[in-house]
Design a protein around this motif. Structure first.
Motif, short mmCIF file in Angstrom:
data_model
loop_
_atom_site.label_atom_id
_atom_site.label_comp_id
_atom_site.label_asym_id
_atom_site.label_seq_id
_atom_site.Cartn_x
_atom_site.Cartn_y
_atom_site.Cartn_z
N UNK A 1 0.82 -1.21 0.00
CA UNK A 1 0.00 0.00 0.00
C UNK A 1 0.86 1.26 0.00
N UNK A 2 0.33 2.28 -0.67
CA UNK A 2 1.01 3.56 -0.80
C UNK A 2 0.11 4.66 -0.21
N UNK A 3 0.70 5.77 0.20
CA UNK A 3 -0.14 6.86 0.71
C UNK A 3 -1.22 7.31 -0.28
N UNK A 4 -0.92 7.21 -1.57
CA UNK A 4 -1.92 7.62 -2.57
C UNK A 4 -3.09 6.64 -2.69
N UNK A 5 -3.02 5.52 -2.00
CA UNK A 5 -4.16 4.60 -1.96
C UNK A 5 -5.20 5.03 -0.90
N UNK A 6 -4.86 6.04 -0.13
CA UNK A 6 -5.77 6.54 0.89
C UNK A 6 -7.06 7.04 0.26
N UNK A 7 -8.19 6.50 0.71
CA UNK A 7 -9.48 6.85 0.15
C UNK A 7 -10.58 6.10 0.90
N UNK A 8 -11.81 6.46 0.61
CA UNK A 8 -12.94 5.62 1.01
C UNK A 8 -13.16 4.62 -0.11
N UNK A 9 -13.22 3.35 0.24
CA UNK A 9 -13.39 2.28 -0.74
C UNK A 9 -14.83 1.79 -0.71
N UNK A 10 -15.42 1.71 -1.91
CA UNK A 10 -16.81 1.31 -2.07
C UNK A 10 -16.90 0.02 -2.86
N UNK A 11 -17.79 -0.83 -2.42
CA UNK A 11 -18.14 -2.04 -3.13
C UNK A 11 -19.41 -1.75 -3.94
N UNK A 12 -19.51 -2.36 -5.13
CA UNK A 12 -20.68 -2.13 -5.97
C UNK A 12 -21.05 -3.40 -6.73
N UNK A 13 -22.34 -3.51 -7.06
CA UNK A 13 -22.86 -4.69 -7.77
C UNK A 13 -23.50 -4.25 -9.08
N UNK A 14 -23.20 -4.99 -10.14
CA UNK A 14 -23.75 -4.69 -11.46
C UNK A 14 -24.52 -5.89 -11.99
N UNK A 15 -25.77 -5.64 -12.40
CA UNK A 15 -26.58 -6.70 -13.00
C UNK A 15 -26.40 -6.77 -14.51
N UNK A 16 -25.63 -5.84 -15.05
CA UNK A 16 -25.50 -5.73 -16.50
C UNK A 16 -24.08 -5.98 -16.98
N UNK A 17 -23.36 -6.81 -16.26
CA UNK A 17 -22.02 -7.15 -16.71
C UNK A 17 -21.02 -6.03 -16.62
N UNK A 18 -21.22 -5.13 -15.67
CA UNK A 18 -20.35 -3.98 -15.54
C UNK A 18 -18.92 -4.33 -15.17
N UNK A 19 -18.02 -3.43 -15.54
CA UNK A 19 -16.63 -3.63 -15.17
C UNK A 19 -16.01 -2.32 -14.70
N UNK A 20 -15.56 -1.46 -15.64
CA UNK A 20 -14.75 -0.31 -15.29
C UNK A 20 -15.52 0.95 -14.87
N UNK A 21 -16.77 1.07 -15.28
CA UNK A 21 -17.44 2.37 -15.19
C UNK A 21 -18.50 2.41 -14.10
N UNK A 22 -18.50 3.44 -13.28
CA UNK A 22 -19.39 3.48 -12.12
C UNK A 22 -20.86 3.44 -12.53
N UNK A 23 -21.20 3.96 -13.73
CA UNK A 23 -22.60 3.98 -14.15
C UNK A 23 -23.13 2.61 -14.53
N UNK A 24 -22.27 1.65 -14.60
CA UNK A 24 -22.68 0.27 -14.89
C UNK A 24 -23.18 -0.46 -13.64
N UNK A 25 -23.03 0.16 -12.49
CA UNK A 25 -23.34 -0.51 -11.23
C UNK A 25 -24.65 -0.01 -10.64
#
Length: 123
Positions: free
Chosen positions: A86-110
């Motif tokens: 881990x690096x200092x630049x990894x500091x963040x709030x981490x969110x889990x998300x579920x996609x019913x439409x085969x989502x991968x990279x894009x937040x709007x797919x979830x």
């Protein structure tokens, strides 16, 4: 409706490791692709990693590839994010998300999101 609850965040020194977990309420968990995103203060939410419903395909942001590993256990309706080096630049709030439409990279797919868990990496 899928209810997602993240856990495992915390404070760690640079070079250390953390394992995030995301427990899903939905019994049809294996119908969903799952993803991890993160958001640092003053920055937009960004993609970290994703995994297909079967676990057969995984996707990573370039900034974490080789350091983070996403996995899932459909019998436990849980997805994991193992974070190493881990690096200092990894500091963040981490969110889990579920996609019913085969989502991968894009937040709007979830479709569904957890409340987030804070990860802080000190230098």
């Amino acid at each position: 409706q899928v209810h997602l609850v993240e856990s495992g965040g915390g404070l760690v020194q640079a070079g250390g490791s953390l394992r995030l977990s995301c427990a899903a309420s939905e019994r049809t968990f294996n119908n969903y692709n799952m993803g991890w995103f993160r958001q640092a203060p003053g920055k937009e939410r960004e993609f970290v990693a994703a995994i297909s419903w079967s676990g057969g395909s995984t996707y990573y942001a370039g900034s974490v590839k080789g350091r983070f590993t996403i996995s899932r256990d459909n019998t436990k309706t849980t997805v994991y994010l193992q974070m190493n080096s881990l690096k200092p630049e990894d500091t963040a709030v981490y969110y889990c998300a579920a996609s019913s439409a085969g989502g991968s990279y894009y937040y709007w797919e979830y479709d569904y999101w957890g409340q987030g868990t804070q990860v802080t990496v000190s230098s």
